[in-house]
Design an enzyme around this catalytic site. Sequence first.
Site, mmCIF file in Angstrom:
data_model
loop_
_atom_site.group_PDB
_atom_site.id
_atom_site.type_symbol
_atom_site.label_atom_id
_atom_site.label_comp_id
_atom_site.label_asym_id
_atom_site.label_seq_id
_atom_site.Cartn_x
_atom_site.Cartn_y
_atom_site.Cartn_z
ATOM 1 N N GLY C 28 -50.558 -3.423 -8.529
ATOM 2 C CA GLY C 28 -49.669 -3.460 -9.875
ATOM 3 C C GLY C 28 -50.271 -2.451 -10.739
ATOM 4 N N ASN C 29 -49.180 -1.805 -11.671
ATOM 5 C CA ASN C 29 -49.221 -0.850 -12.626
ATOM 6 C C ASN C 29 -48.276 -0.875 -13.580
ATOM 7 O OD1 ASN C 29 -46.985 0.722 -10.937
ATOM 8 N ND2 ASN C 29 -48.496 0.669 -9.447
ATOM 9 N N SER C 45 -54.891 5.490 -10.646
ATOM 10 C CA SER C 45 -55.041 4.886 -9.231
ATOM 11 C C SER C 45 -56.434 3.990 -9.149
ATOM 12 C CB SER C 45 -54.562 5.689 -8.281
ATOM 13 O OG SER C 45 -54.477 5.273 -7.096
ATOM 14 N N GLY C 46 -56.339 2.839 -8.498
ATOM 15 C CA GLY C 46 -57.467 2.098 -7.900
ATOM 16 C C GLY C 46 -58.594 2.098 -8.969
ATOM 17 N N SER C 74 -51.387 6.428 -11.000
ATOM 18 C CA SER C 74 -51.076 5.255 -9.911
ATOM 19 C C SER C 74 -50.190 6.003 -9.085
ATOM 20 C CB SER C 74 -50.288 4.222 -10.595
ATOM 21 O OG SER C 74 -49.417 3.639 -9.781
ATOM 22 N N SER C 75 -50.453 5.530 -7.612
ATOM 23 C CA SER C 75 -49.568 5.998 -6.572
ATOM 24 C C SER C 75 -48.259 5.819 -6.424
ATOM 25 C CB SER C 75 -50.297 5.573 -5.310
ATOM 26 O OG SER C 75 -50.385 4.159 -5.135
ATOM 27 N N ASP C 76 -47.842 4.984 -7.318
ATOM 28 C CA ASP C 76 -46.458 4.602 -7.588
ATOM 29 C C ASP C 76 -45.842 5.531 -8.793
ATOM 30 O OD1 ASP C 76 -46.079 2.651 -5.627
ATOM 31 O OD2 ASP C 76 -46.937 1.112 -6.787
ATOM 32 N N HIS C 95 -44.830 -2.499 -12.238
ATOM 33 C CA HIS C 95 -44.711 -3.002 -11.101
ATOM 34 C C HIS C 95 -45.946 -4.147 -10.556
ATOM 35 C CE1 HIS C 95 -44.330 -3.101 -6.764
ATOM 36 N NE2 HIS C 95 -45.655 -2.557 -6.525
ATOM 37 N N HIS C 97 -47.094 -7.223 -7.666
ATOM 38 C CA HIS C 97 -46.929 -8.219 -6.321
ATOM 39 C C HIS C 97 -46.965 -9.438 -6.571
ATOM 40 C CE1 HIS C 97 -47.739 -4.667 -3.046
ATOM 41 N NE2 HIS C 97 -47.309 -4.052 -4.200
ATOM 42 N N ASP C 120 -31.904 -16.454 -19.989
ATOM 43 C CA ASP C 120 -32.518 -16.344 -21.319
ATOM 44 C C ASP C 120 -33.163 -14.732 -21.144
ATOM 45 O OD1 ASP C 120 -31.783 -18.160 -23.002
ATOM 46 O OD2 ASP C 120 -33.607 -19.631 -22.274
ATOM 47 N N HIS C 169 -41.291 -5.380 -0.343
ATOM 48 C CA HIS C 169 -42.326 -4.795 -1.091
ATOM 49 C C HIS C 169 -42.492 -5.740 -2.353
ATOM 50 C CE1 HIS C 169 -44.113 -1.025 -2.992
ATOM 51 N NE2 HIS C 169 -45.007 -2.024 -3.228
ATOM 52 N N TYR C 227 -31.445 -15.817 -31.749
ATOM 53 C CA TYR C 227 -32.771 -16.361 -31.646
ATOM 54 C C TYR C 227 -33.640 -15.700 -32.287
ATOM 55 C CZ TYR C 227 -36.859 -17.906 -28.962
ATOM 56 O OH TYR C 227 -37.869 -18.712 -28.632
#
Lengths: 234, 234, 234, 234
Positions: C28-29, C45-46, C74-76, C95, C97, C120, C169, C227
């Site tokens: 995640g990132n 990253s990591g 981040s690698s993404d 992002h 998982h 919603d 993914h 709302y």
Amino acid sequence: MSLEALKSAVLEANLSTVRSGLVTATFGNASGIDRATGTVAIKPSGVPYEEMTADQIVAVSLDGAIIDQRLRPSSDLATHLVLYRAFPEIGAVIHTHSTYATIFAQSMVPIPPLGTTHADYFRGAVPLTRHLTNTEIGERYVEATGDAIVEAVGDRDPMEIPAALVAGHGPFTWGRTPAEAALNALMLEEVARMAWCSMMLRPGIRPISTELLDRHFLRKHGAAATYGQLGDET
Amino acid sequence: MSLEALKSAVLEANLSTVRSGLVTATFGNASGIDRATGTVAIKPSGVPYEEMTADQIVAVSLDGAIIDQRLRPSSDLATHLVLYRAFPEIGAVIHTHSTYATIFAQSMVPIPPLGTTHADYFRGAVPLTRHLTNTEIGERYVEATGDAIVEAVGDRDPMEIPAALVAGHGPFTWGRTPAEAALNALMLEEVARMAWCSMMLRPGIRPISTELLDRHFLRKHGAAATYGQLGDET
Amino acid sequence: MSLEALKSAVLEANLSTVRSGLVTATFGNASGIDRATGTVAIKPSGVPYEEMTADQIVAVSLDGAIIDQRLRPSSDLATHLVLYRAFPEIGAVIHTHSTYATIFAQSMVPIPPLGTTHADYFRGAVPLTRHLTNTEIGERYVEATGDAIVEAVGDRDPMEIPAALVAGHGPFTWGRTPAEAALNALMLEEVARMAWCSMMLRPGIRPISTELLDRHFLRKHGAAATYGQLGDET
Amino acid sequence: MSLEALKSAVLEANLSTVRSGLVTATFGNASGIDRATGTVAIKPSGVPYEEMTADQIVAVSLDGAIIDQRLRPSSDLATHLVLYRAFPEIGAVIHTHSTYATIFAQSMVPIPPLGTTHADYFRGAVPLTRHLTNTEIGERYVEATGDAIVEAVGDRDPMEIPAALVAGHGPFTWGRTPAEAALNALMLEEVARMAWCSMMLRPGIRPISTELLDRHFLRKHGAAATYGQLGDET
């Protein structure tokens, strides 16, 4: 064992079923017995778990006579008493509506021994009771539930199958002590969850072999057990 | 590495499997090895996790001779030793009965690589052992379990497939350190859960392509890894 | 907005995905952008989440040039940058998982709008990208992932569909702020879980009507939203 | 009952749905009514639960006139009011998007009484509303939702079926007090989860018998109830 010690152990078993997520709202009840005096201690009916004290645990005799009058006992008392009279080896009984064990009870499916997790605690399928008759439901429901459990266990050793599913209702487990019955309730739920997912993944799945089943069960139970430290009770 | 440091790392890996929800009751065991001295440190048998101390971690030699006598080692010790002897690269082994990995083991289904979450930790399907024979179960069950794992990994690199499912039983994972083996146990469970749900949603689902699998695995592992900070161990 | 404020908001969004159970290990990132300066702040990253500080959030320009050099991003990162360039309305990208959203991504199934919970937050099905080609995987994997998301959103309004599933993914979500993108990630997971269970219970289930979908989406979003409290941002 | 006491009970019911995991983000709303004065107290719209105070609970009359102007009431207010007018016995209403109850609502499947857990709280299937017409959705959506619930309950006693599923949307529950409505919301979710799993395990599964259903429901509810302590309200 003093009555206070018994009540404390029964309280702790009741609370542990809540901590383990096996019990929602006021569902569930745990009891224990002092075989020396024949005194059964059981959860009071409808008392919220967060307020429950050892003092409130109700004491009754094996035939159901109230010893300690302060509160009404669990409405499932008569089922517990049938089990104590039928299974002289057991020292505690626990009833829950834990999710996956109840799903098997509702679905009228015994829990098959699909892996060694099951075999470490239950030597074979966890049995399911027959449906009660309308007469039983109407006239002696709670006691008849106990009779149906005893009938479902049949001639198997209740210490090797310390659990049964009541048809359309949910699981009862037992053990030598309240703590052991609570552990069996926890493992029954985990085993039921795994069995449910396995049966969904692989329709027609078959139990593990008797050899593997016995290898695991007897490793933890009985005279030749090798699991744990020397002198361990379990 | 001092024996104390090894025992601490092994204790921490054992406790982390409980914190992560991979282990219920006294199921599960983690060990680590100091390759310089050939000393293996492993969880004691049947000790409740909440009371476990680094002192109680049992030290044995690679051939199973007890170095530190206070407590009996995990009943799965022989499986761990087989893996340490067969896979010289590994520094730790963990066994759990984590729910979804165990479901695949019970259902006799290897875990297919269905997405990049899998590929980030396992380069291909997580293998499943064959059933043990009745002779193996009866005469050398724990050691034979290790042999079956080694056989299931076959000629694949154990550092690229740091997990296997024992048929009818549950998962073993490994890694360079106890912490890495614990992370692999956690990711195996998550990957198994996702695979189970994916296979239910889409019967006949196919693995991701080898290109995508390798892209993800090699991003995190091996000489050309680009994930994490420069100088990171993992 | 100061760079410090942006980094704090990005840190908080990253941590919230862990607290919400959307992220395991270092998966995640989250990132955010200051549109006035074109500065993007993203998770390093990591780095373990429990040790992450706002200081460690990496700042880069919209074309990926590093502004703050201390740690690798981040690698993404490249995927995030593609989304910021393609969708000028968005201020944050996340992002994960997360389990059920990833299950749909792995199973190559867009998430259909089966109820008002979905409506919603997402005005229609959550789209799924095509598979990347082997050339894309080999040569420009992370950037091509972003391109595939933009392609999957197509001519729909990215503020009305603030999420997409990357084939094989997992999910990306976005929003005006890091907090909104995090909320969208949380709701996507809940919506995916409900959709999975609904599709299992009722194969062939159909989406809700366009009228009901719009009634709910437009109640919470757009100029005519009713709302929340007057003057609320969301 | 003072307005302050009513607002406190309504706040507590709202917060309990979050603690029980029935509510994510700002979904869900609980209200209560003082029948003596006809005052309804309801959650404000879109206020985060962690910041909500009893002061912010909005008071309106039974026909929807605002008594206390500080904040806008829940956007579902009109549904609550319809239920209070149609069911004079009820003192509280709760709406959630709890996962499994919502899954049944999305899947257009009433929740059948498959076991005694269900029977302890709901005397028969939990009903499902019809789809609203496009005119209803466009012109009087929130009120029409209430009408559809009343229609779905039909001539059954609302105190015996304290819940209904709105098609494509989610559950509403009610009770004599906010605490009782909250308990019914919690039990509905648990009952829905068990029903879902039972229907997956055993397609074509049948409800329990009327005799068993009534035995359990009447044990806990009505003049002849035997559950709990003498003098208990529930």
